[in-house]
Design a protein around this motif. Structure first.
Motif, short mmCIF file in Angstrom:
data_model
loop_
_atom_site.label_atom_id
_atom_site.label_comp_id
_atom_site.label_asym_id
_atom_site.label_seq_id
_atom_site.Cartn_x
_atom_site.Cartn_y
_atom_site.Cartn_z
N UNK A 68 0.78 -1.17 -0.03
CA UNK A 68 -0.10 0.54 0.11
C UNK A 68 1.04 1.42 0.12
N UNK A 69 1.87 1.54 0.90
CA UNK A 69 3.08 2.34 0.84
C UNK A 69 3.60 2.58 -0.32
N UNK A 70 3.89 1.26 -0.96
CA UNK A 70 4.36 1.25 -2.51
C UNK A 70 3.80 1.93 -3.43
N UNK A 71 2.45 2.02 -3.40
CA UNK A 71 1.64 2.34 -3.96
C UNK A 71 1.61 3.48 -4.54
N UNK A 72 1.74 4.54 -2.90
CA UNK A 72 1.19 5.82 -2.70
C UNK A 72 1.96 6.32 -3.01
N UNK A 73 3.24 5.31 -2.51
CA UNK A 73 4.92 6.94 -2.99
C UNK A 73 4.49 7.00 -4.59
N UNK A 74 4.40 5.37 -5.14
CA UNK A 74 4.52 5.54 -7.00
C UNK A 74 3.67 6.76 -7.53
N UNK A 75 2.52 6.70 -6.52
CA UNK A 75 0.97 7.67 -7.74
C UNK A 75 1.39 9.28 -6.91
N UNK A 76 1.93 9.37 -5.84
CA UNK A 76 2.12 10.75 -5.30
C UNK A 76 3.51 11.23 -5.63
#
Length: 86
Positions: A68-76
């Motif tokens: 989840x954190x990796x996904x958020x970092x990749x998005x924002x």
């Protein structure tokens, strides 16, 4: 053109990272089911079995949180970093 490729790659990577939540969900459901079976067979061991199950579920959940954190970092965060390098 390079900006669009970077944004596309980050979006695809974020989607794949969020798929990591499926594994912990399946694993925790299986663990809780087996815990219920164990408590049904030997109710006197409820405390030991439940505490071990909770610890195992907490450890298993970390992989979902990492995804989840990796996904958020990749998005924002990542698109701005990569575009800044161009």
């Amino acid at each position: 053109m390079e900006k669009a490729i970077i944004l596309m790659g980050c979006a695809i990577g974020a989607g794949l990272a969020l798929i990591a939540g499926i594994g912990p969900g399946i694993g925790e459901g299986y663990a809780v089911g087996k815990t219920c079976e164990a408590i049904g067979r030997q109710p006197e061991c409820k405390g030991d079995v439940s505490s071990t199950m909770l610890l195992g579920c907490a450890i298993a959940e970390t992989t979902g949180i990492y995804g989840f954190v990796t996904g958020l970092l990749l998005l924002f965060v990542a698109p701005n970093l990569f575009i800044g390098m161009l």
